[in-house]
Design an enzyme around this catalytic site. Sequence first.
Site, PDB file in Angstrom:
ATOM      1  N   HIS A 201      -9.364  -5.233   2.395  1.00 24.06           N
ATOM      2  CA  HIS A 201      -8.029  -5.794   2.650  1.00 24.06           C
ATOM      3  C   HIS A 201      -8.102  -7.311   2.818  1.00 24.06           C
ATOM      4  O   HIS A 201      -9.070  -7.832   3.341  1.00 24.06           O
ATOM      5  CB  HIS A 201      -7.426  -5.155   3.909  1.00 24.06           C
ATOM      6  CG  HIS A 201      -5.955  -5.415   4.040  1.00 24.06           C
ATOM      7  ND1 HIS A 201      -5.445  -6.617   4.456  1.00 24.06           N
ATOM      8  CD2 HIS A 201      -4.881  -4.625   3.778  1.00 24.06           C
ATOM      9  CE1 HIS A 201      -4.130  -6.546   4.454  1.00 24.06           C
ATOM     10  NE2 HIS A 201      -3.751  -5.356   4.042  1.00 24.06           N
TER      11      HIS A 201
ATOM     12  N   THR B 173       0.831  -1.204   0.000  1.00 25.13           N
ATOM     13  CA  THR B 173       0.000   0.000   0.000  1.00 25.13           C
ATOM     14  C   THR B 173       0.865   1.254   0.000  1.00 25.13           C
ATOM     15  O   THR B 173       0.582   2.227  -0.717  1.00 25.13           O
ATOM     16  CB  THR B 173      -0.900   0.023   1.250  1.00 25.13           C
ATOM     17  OG1 THR B 173      -1.662  -1.180   1.275  1.00 25.13           O
ATOM     18  CG2 THR B 173      -1.847   1.196   1.221  1.00 25.13           C
TER      19      THR B 173
ATOM     20  N   ASP C 181      -4.555   0.028  -5.371  1.00 25.76           N
ATOM     21  CA  ASP C 181      -3.137   0.046  -4.977  1.00 25.76           C
ATOM     22  C   ASP C 181      -2.339  -1.135  -5.527  1.00 25.76           C
ATOM     23  O   ASP C 181      -1.197  -0.986  -5.929  1.00 25.76           O
ATOM     24  CB  ASP C 181      -2.963   0.189  -3.455  1.00 25.76           C
ATOM     25  CG  ASP C 181      -3.453  -0.992  -2.629  1.00 25.76           C
ATOM     26  OD1 ASP C 181      -4.156  -1.855  -3.185  1.00 25.76           O
ATOM     27  OD2 ASP C 181      -3.134  -1.035  -1.430  1.00 25.76           O
ATOM     28  N   HIS C 182      -2.937  -2.318  -5.540  1.00 32.45           N
ATOM     29  CA  HIS C 182      -2.224  -3.500  -6.053  1.00 32.45           C
ATOM     30  C   HIS C 182      -3.225  -4.634  -6.203  1.00 32.45           C
ATOM     31  O   HIS C 182      -4.412  -4.453  -5.933  1.00 32.45           O
ATOM     32  CB  HIS C 182      -1.079  -3.915  -5.124  1.00 32.45           C
ATOM     33  CG  HIS C 182      -1.506  -4.008  -3.684  1.00 32.45           C
ATOM     34  ND1 HIS C 182      -2.320  -5.003  -3.215  1.00 32.45           N
ATOM     35  CD2 HIS C 182      -1.275  -3.189  -2.623  1.00 32.45           C
ATOM     36  CE1 HIS C 182      -2.561  -4.820  -1.934  1.00 32.45           C
ATOM     37  NE2 HIS C 182      -1.945  -3.705  -1.539  1.00 32.45           N
TER      38      HIS C 182
HETATM   39  C1  GP9 Z   1      -2.927  -0.540   6.490  1.00 31.11           C
HETATM   40  C2  GP9 Z   1      -2.889  -0.863   5.035  1.00 31.11           C
HETATM   41  C3  GP9 Z   1      -2.171  -2.139   4.800  1.00 31.11           C
HETATM   42  O1  GP9 Z   1      -2.709   0.764   6.812  1.00 31.11           O
HETATM   43  O2  GP9 Z   1      -2.396   0.163   4.292  1.00 31.11           O
HETATM   44  O3  GP9 Z   1      -2.244  -2.549   3.491  1.00 31.11           O
HETATM   45  P1  GP9 Z   1      -1.126  -3.509   2.842  1.00 31.11           P
HETATM   46  O4  GP9 Z   1       0.137  -2.738   2.744  1.00 31.11           O
HETATM   47  O5  GP9 Z   1      -1.023  -4.719   3.727  1.00 31.11           O
HETATM   48  O6  GP9 Z   1      -1.682  -3.828   1.488  1.00 31.11           O
HETATM   49 MN    MN Z   2      -2.713  -2.525   0.110  1.00 30.25          MN
END
Ligand code: GP9
Ligand code: MN
Length: 609
Positions: free
Chosen positions: A400, A288, A458-459
């Site tokens: 998530h 993220t 984000d991914h």
């Molecule tokens: C928590 C979140 C985590 O703040 O950003 O996401 P991640 O990096 O595990 O995809």
């Molecule tokens: Mn993420």
Amino acid sequence: MLFNYLFYIFFIVITGLKLLYFGYDLEIKYTSLPFLSVTIGSILIFSFWLVFLRTKAWKLCMLILSFTISMLLLSDALYFRYFHDFITFSVLRQAFQVDSLTGSIFSLLKWMDLLFFVDQPIMLLNVFMRMPKKIAVEKRIIAASLTLLLGICLTVPPIHRYIEKAGTNLFLNNWWNESIYNVVGLLGFHSYDLYKGVKNSWLHKQITDQELEEVKAWFAKGENRKEALVPFGVAKGKNLMVVQLEAFESFFINKQINGQAITPNLNSLIKEGIYVENFYWQTAQGRTSDAEFLANASLFPIANGSVYQLYYQNAFDSLPKILKAKGYHTFALHAYEKSFWNRNLMYHHYPFDRFYSMEDFNENETVGWALSDKELFLQGIDKIKGTQPFYSFIVGLSSHHPYTIQNSYKTLKLEAGIEIENNYLQAIHYVDTAIGELINKLKVEKLWDNTVLVLYGDHDAGIKFSDEFYERLGIESLLKSELHKKVPLYIHVPNINPLVIEGVAGQIDITPTILHLLGMGDNGYYVMGDNIFTMKDKWVVLRNGSAISNDYYYEAAGTGVFADGVCYRRKTKELTKVTDCQEGFKESMQALQVSDLIIEHNLIEKMTK
Ligand code: GP9
Ligand code: MN
């Protein structure tokens, strides 16, 4: 005496098998002969000193060593299932975050993981077995030396042969850990990573003149521009809201399941705004935080660890910094622990004027890990609406991994199937509903007509989807690896005609694109991305060295050698000769090298002075 040596051979063989099972279980494809020899050789190098010890100490240390390797394998396996990478020195420096991931980690455990510990009962039994004879010290020295020598003979020549063939590029650039693992095995990888981590932490190397020239030349090269698809400065003076969505891929957009649209709100938004269809995530271990960094600083993430943790004090030509200088109020909003990913320090440094974290929200509704995205959006808008023009950067979290949102928020009707896939669709559908609420709120607050809204993922989801799942969604793409590199990019600009952009782009292009809309342009800033509205064909570079253009998809191999990668035609998804992708490989090597140099040596500060 003989029994001791036999038992040591048993230790070598069983550890070798455990290491090979690790690769098999995680489907890391590489099982050629040199790899086998390197695997066995590295165990010998790791353990030769046991042979030198007295019987009792030998047995005890062998138990401890084999248990340590078992734990390493289990931790690496869990980490790999989640992040598709190995645990590194830099990751350990952020280890405190593991706490928050506990739920995810347990969901990744399998009964078969007990195989990593299969030898432990025998090792333990061995400690309690009586051994009649002592071994003379000379004999022990000779045996230990021979073991070490054998270990070296099994590891060094294959690695040397690899370097002769492929050069030292792989180790120097280190753009992808899996590729190093493929050459030196798991124990070799961890040794190399530890060496590098210690070296980088304590012995900081200076940049050479040639490297500095390379960076300057990269920024001096002319851009390949075309007439703008959207006029420059069309949103001059407007507010900016950028929303980053968690694990939000794009393959489900405009798709239905059992007659229900998965993302109805996004689908209708796309009809009214700008949608970039072939948009790719470019993150690495920093997940993220890497996506945030790509979007706000327009540089690549580092290969190991996260810029947020390791280089947060560097100077960046960041979007918040540029906008602040033009009179914008800058806010970051993420309803989670403020120190996660070191955000509190990094946000302050970007700089955002104010960071609203978990403690600033009324925690009246939890979806998944934390405050629901809906409440984040609604309460968030209330916090920022009074101070305009604003740049608000909002990071969602409801979708998530492992996507187990509370039942009452699962509103899609799905037939029983693979749980994680169903849960993922439910979480995505929920986030889409929250997006609908966000748009409504912006309209109610009379912000919709004076705010540029940017949404992107984000991914990837980190799920291995089944064929049945693709069938249920009517997805026929033959090139799944490319499909899951895509996330959506949607931009709402008040009063412009809808536009679907087919040309490829990546997260690194977000800042220059926004600067175009706001009428500021990216000239004179050290941003590596391109303005999506004016760029011609480009290669979108992924952190593992892969690259994607309008015509081709170059999938980098784990070996780091260009010719070992594969090249596809994107339209037909057919394999073509790898040389068709030569440009993409060259571009990715150069761009990643330039970005790494900038970050490792804090060059923006130096070049700006
Ligand atoms: C928590 C979140 C985590 O703040 O950003 O996401 P991640 O990096 O595990 O995809
Ligand atoms: Mn993420």
